[in-house]
Design a protein around this motif. Structure first.
Motif, PDB file in Angstrom:
ATOM      1  N   PHE A 115       5.783 -15.233  26.099  1.00  0.00           N
ATOM      2  CA  PHE A 115       6.960 -14.837  26.679  1.00  0.00           C
ATOM      3  C   PHE A 115       7.459 -13.529  25.607  1.00  0.00           C
ATOM      4  CE2 PHE A 115      11.783 -15.030  27.454  1.00  0.00           C
ATOM      5  CZ  PHE A 115      11.719 -15.104  28.740  1.00  0.00           C
ATOM      6  N   GLN A 116       7.342 -12.178  26.398  1.00  0.00           N
ATOM      7  CA  GLN A 116       7.678 -11.056  25.754  1.00  0.00           C
ATOM      8  C   GLN A 116       8.887 -10.519  26.273  1.00  0.00           C
ATOM      9  OE1 GLN A 116       5.694  -9.441  23.767  1.00  0.00           O
ATOM     10  NE2 GLN A 116       4.099 -10.917  23.778  1.00  0.00           N
ATOM     11  N   VAL A 117       9.873 -10.343  25.053  1.00  0.00           N
ATOM     12  CA  VAL A 117      11.157 -10.039  25.369  1.00  0.00           C
ATOM     13  C   VAL A 117      11.508  -8.408  24.800  1.00  0.00           C
ATOM     14  CG1 VAL A 117      13.806 -10.515  24.734  1.00  0.00           C
ATOM     15  CG2 VAL A 117      12.089 -12.402  25.034  1.00  0.00           C
ATOM     16  N   GLY A 118      12.000  -7.713  25.519  1.00  0.00           N
ATOM     17  CA  GLY A 118      12.092  -6.192  25.334  1.00  0.00           C
ATOM     18  C   GLY A 118      11.122  -5.365  25.053  1.00  0.00           C
ATOM     19  N   ASP A 119      10.951  -4.211  24.755  1.00  0.00           N
ATOM     20  CA  ASP A 119      10.116  -3.192  24.599  1.00  0.00           C
ATOM     21  C   ASP A 119       9.718  -3.088  23.011  1.00  0.00           C
ATOM     22  OD1 ASP A 119       9.915  -2.585  27.289  1.00  0.00           O
ATOM     23  OD2 ASP A 119      11.641  -1.138  27.048  1.00  0.00           O
ATOM     24  N   ASP A 120       8.575  -2.550  22.591  1.00  0.00           N
ATOM     25  CA  ASP A 120       8.140  -2.241  21.364  1.00  0.00           C
ATOM     26  C   ASP A 120       9.058  -1.389  20.378  1.00  0.00           C
ATOM     27  OD1 ASP A 120       6.209  -3.988  21.810  1.00  0.00           O
ATOM     28  OD2 ASP A 120       4.651  -2.506  21.859  1.00  0.00           O
ATOM     29  N   PRO A 121       9.665  -1.484  19.155  1.00  0.00           N
ATOM     30  CA  PRO A 121      10.254  -0.585  18.811  1.00  0.00           C
ATOM     31  C   PRO A 121       9.536   0.538  18.456  1.00  0.00           C
ATOM     32  CG  PRO A 121       9.565  -2.442  17.164  1.00  0.00           C
ATOM     33  CD  PRO A 121       9.241  -2.818  18.592  1.00  0.00           C
ATOM     34  N   PRO A 122      10.216   1.618  18.287  1.00  0.00           N
ATOM     35  CA  PRO A 122       9.334   3.077  18.100  1.00  0.00           C
ATOM     36  C   PRO A 122       8.572   2.947  16.766  1.00  0.00           C
ATOM     37  CG  PRO A 122      11.889   3.241  17.601  1.00  0.00           C
ATOM     38  CD  PRO A 122      11.679   1.934  18.162  1.00  0.00           C
ATOM     39  N   LEU A 123       7.655   3.629  16.564  1.00  0.00           N
ATOM     40  CA  LEU A 123       6.898   3.624  15.383  1.00  0.00           C
ATOM     41  C   LEU A 123       7.605   4.546  14.244  1.00  0.00           C
ATOM     42  CD1 LEU A 123       3.118   4.409  16.770  1.00  0.00           C
ATOM     43  CD2 LEU A 123       4.201   1.988  15.615  1.00  0.00           C
ATOM     44  N   MET A 136      -1.046  13.800  13.591  1.00  0.00           N
ATOM     45  CA  MET A 136      -1.053  12.556  12.982  1.00  0.00           C
ATOM     46  C   MET A 136      -0.381  11.418  13.318  1.00  0.00           C
ATOM     47  SD  MET A 136      -2.566  10.863  10.608  1.00  0.00           S
ATOM     48  CE  MET A 136      -3.421  11.858   9.691  1.00  0.00           C
ATOM     49  N   GLU A 137       0.901  11.851  13.942  1.00  0.00           N
ATOM     50  CA  GLU A 137       1.674  10.640  14.435  1.00  0.00           C
ATOM     51  C   GLU A 137       1.172  10.330  15.795  1.00  0.00           C
ATOM     52  OE1 GLU A 137       6.014  12.117  12.317  1.00  0.00           O
ATOM     53  OE2 GLU A 137       5.374  12.872  14.456  1.00  0.00           O
ATOM     54  N   SER A 138       0.858  11.639  16.500  1.00  0.00           N
ATOM     55  CA  SER A 138       0.142  11.309  17.858  1.00  0.00           C
ATOM     56  C   SER A 138      -1.056  10.276  17.664  1.00  0.00           C
ATOM     57  CB  SER A 138      -0.086  12.393  18.524  1.00  0.00           C
ATOM     58  OG  SER A 138       0.896  13.281  18.725  1.00  0.00           O
ATOM     59  N   ALA A 139      -2.007  10.472  16.879  1.00  0.00           N
ATOM     60  CA  ALA A 139      -3.127   9.750  16.540  1.00  0.00           C
ATOM     61  C   ALA A 139      -2.585   8.085  16.314  1.00  0.00           C
ATOM     62  CB  ALA A 139      -3.769  10.375  15.439  1.00  0.00           C
ATOM     63  N   CYS A 140      -1.593   8.239  15.383  1.00  0.00           N
ATOM     64  CA  CYS A 140      -1.019   6.841  14.971  1.00  0.00           C
ATOM     65  C   CYS A 140      -0.581   5.962  16.470  1.00  0.00           C
ATOM     66  CB  CYS A 140      -0.115   7.030  13.987  1.00  0.00           C
ATOM     67  SG  CYS A 140      -0.615   7.436  12.198  1.00  0.00           S
ATOM     68  N   VAL A 141       0.299   6.897  17.118  1.00  0.00           N
ATOM     69  CA  VAL A 141       0.550   6.052  18.369  1.00  0.00           C
ATOM     70  C   VAL A 141      -0.565   5.649  19.256  1.00  0.00           C
ATOM     71  CG1 VAL A 141       2.107   6.588  20.544  1.00  0.00           C
ATOM     72  CG2 VAL A 141       2.901   7.376  18.394  1.00  0.00           C
ATOM     73  N   SER A 142      -1.466   6.403  19.412  1.00  0.00           N
ATOM     74  CA  SER A 142      -2.687   6.138  20.028  1.00  0.00           C
ATOM     75  C   SER A 142      -3.351   4.738  19.466  1.00  0.00           C
ATOM     76  CB  SER A 142      -3.764   7.239  20.056  1.00  0.00           C
ATOM     77  OG  SER A 142      -3.225   8.398  20.707  1.00  0.00           O
ATOM     78  N   ILE A 143      -3.346   4.852  18.063  1.00  0.00           N
ATOM     79  CA  ILE A 143      -4.089   3.841  17.427  1.00  0.00           C
ATOM     80  C   ILE A 143      -3.373   2.506  17.635  1.00  0.00           C
ATOM     81  CG2 ILE A 143      -4.681   2.709  15.170  1.00  0.00           C
ATOM     82  CD1 ILE A 143      -5.188   5.404  14.265  1.00  0.00           C
ATOM     83  N   HIS A 144      -2.003   2.507  17.626  1.00  0.00           N
ATOM     84  CA  HIS A 144      -1.084   1.521  17.980  1.00  0.00           C
ATOM     85  C   HIS A 144      -1.242   0.831  19.285  1.00  0.00           C
ATOM     86  CE1 HIS A 144       2.544  -0.936  17.567  1.00  0.00           C
ATOM     87  NE2 HIS A 144       3.111  -0.317  18.673  1.00  0.00           N
ATOM     88  N   ALA A 146      -4.064   1.345  21.280  1.00  0.00           N
ATOM     89  CA  ALA A 146      -5.214   0.622  21.255  1.00  0.00           C
ATOM     90  C   ALA A 146      -5.298  -0.826  20.604  1.00  0.00           C
ATOM     91  CB  ALA A 146      -6.310   1.506  20.523  1.00  0.00           C
ATOM     92  N   LEU A 147      -4.519  -0.933  19.414  1.00  0.00           N
ATOM     93  CA  LEU A 147      -4.405  -2.151  18.953  1.00  0.00           C
ATOM     94  C   LEU A 147      -3.790  -3.374  19.638  1.00  0.00           C
ATOM     95  CD1 LEU A 147      -3.601  -1.114  15.044  1.00  0.00           C
ATOM     96  CD2 LEU A 147      -5.860  -2.107  15.957  1.00  0.00           C
ATOM     97  N   LYS A 148      -2.578  -2.850  20.248  1.00  0.00           N
ATOM     98  CA  LYS A 148      -2.150  -3.702  21.284  1.00  0.00           C
ATOM     99  C   LYS A 148      -2.970  -4.216  22.447  1.00  0.00           C
ATOM    100  CE  LYS A 148       1.540  -1.498  22.137  1.00  0.00           C
ATOM    101  NZ  LYS A 148       2.903  -1.399  22.865  1.00  0.00           N
ATOM    102  N   SER A 149      -3.943  -3.231  23.081  1.00  0.00           N
ATOM    103  CA  SER A 149      -4.763  -3.537  23.877  1.00  0.00           C
ATOM    104  C   SER A 149      -5.863  -4.458  23.416  1.00  0.00           C
ATOM    105  CB  SER A 149      -5.385  -2.378  24.466  1.00  0.00           C
ATOM    106  OG  SER A 149      -4.272  -1.540  25.046  1.00  0.00           O
ATOM    107  N   VAL A 150      -6.345  -4.251  22.097  1.00  0.00           N
ATOM    108  CA  VAL A 150      -7.434  -5.092  21.558  1.00  0.00           C
ATOM    109  C   VAL A 150      -6.779  -6.601  21.357  1.00  0.00           C
ATOM    110  CG1 VAL A 150      -8.676  -5.561  19.575  1.00  0.00           C
ATOM    111  CG2 VAL A 150      -8.492  -3.179  20.330  1.00  0.00           C
TER     112      VAL A 150
END
Length: 213
Positions: A115-123, A136-144, A146-150
């Motif tokens: 049961f997911q409530v709300g959206d993810d907080p900003p990085l 670097m920040e764009s790469a970190c957002v992409s990694i984040h 990808a980790l959620k998908s994993v």
């Protein structure tokens, strides 16, 4: 170098917070003729997602019902194996969602829900969003992302593996009982045939009656 390390640590920390703060995830046993309810406080305007799946038991089906604080039914499905429902809270208060196995008389179920409530907080909550993201920040957002998908894929694969293992164990039990039954039937038939053949070659006693003149 230190700035890049700080950004990476911030991404990992935000990823952990997402797993701790947003929503509930649980696998539980649901006995036969039983009903289990859960409650979640939600603020108006919050987007929520309820996802569930029956892992083991019977025909892998369960009844699910979601209600708002006033008792209005937002979602209701009968005998579903799995489903996902997304809604936006129209009222503040405690929302209730229940899983029911009352239609089953002797089979208990194992149910998983997320049961997911709300959206993810900003990085980067402390960063100035007027400027564009750095490389670097764009790469970190992409990694984040990808980790959620994993994590999502791992969860679904674990559920499928658990369901497959349960079906294999059930099939193995049925095959074992069937083999025992066949062995018993074969033994009974063999003994019956031996006794029948023995009766064909056994001496029959005849009774002689003497008739006087």
């Amino acid at each position: 170098m230190f700035g890049s390390l700080r950004v990476l640590l911030q991404v990992l920390w935000a990823h952990l917070l997402c797993g701790w703060v947003l929503g509930s995830e649980l696998t539980f046993e649901l006995p036969d003729n039983a009903k289990q309810c859960f409650y979640e406080d939600i603020i108006i305007g919050t987007k929520c997602t309820l996802e569930f799946q029956v892992v083991t038991g019977g025909h892998y089906d369960v009844d699910c019902r979601l209600e708002d604080p006033d008792g209005t039914t937002l979602y209701k499905e009968m005998k579903k194996q799995y489903d996902s429902f997304t809604f936006t809270a129209a009222k503040n208060g405690t929302h209730k969602f229940c899983f029911s196995n009352e239609f089953s008389t002797f089979t208990h179920k194992t149910v998983y829900f997320d049961f997911q409530v709300g959206d993810d907080p900003p990085l980067f909550p402390n960063e100035n969003r007027v400027t564009a993201l750095t490389q670097m920040e764009s790469a970190c957002v992409s990694i984040h992302e990808a980790l959620k998908s994993v994590i999502d894929y791992q969860t679904h694969f674990r559920l499928r593996e658990s369901q497959g293992r349960s079906r294999a164990e059930d099939l193995n039990t049925r095959v074992a009982f069937w083999s025992i039954g066949e062995a018993v039937i074969l033994l009974v038939v063999s003994i019956s045939q031996v006794l029948l053949l023995k009766s064909f070659f056994s001496d029959k006693k005849t009774t002689m009656t003497r008739v006087g003149s």
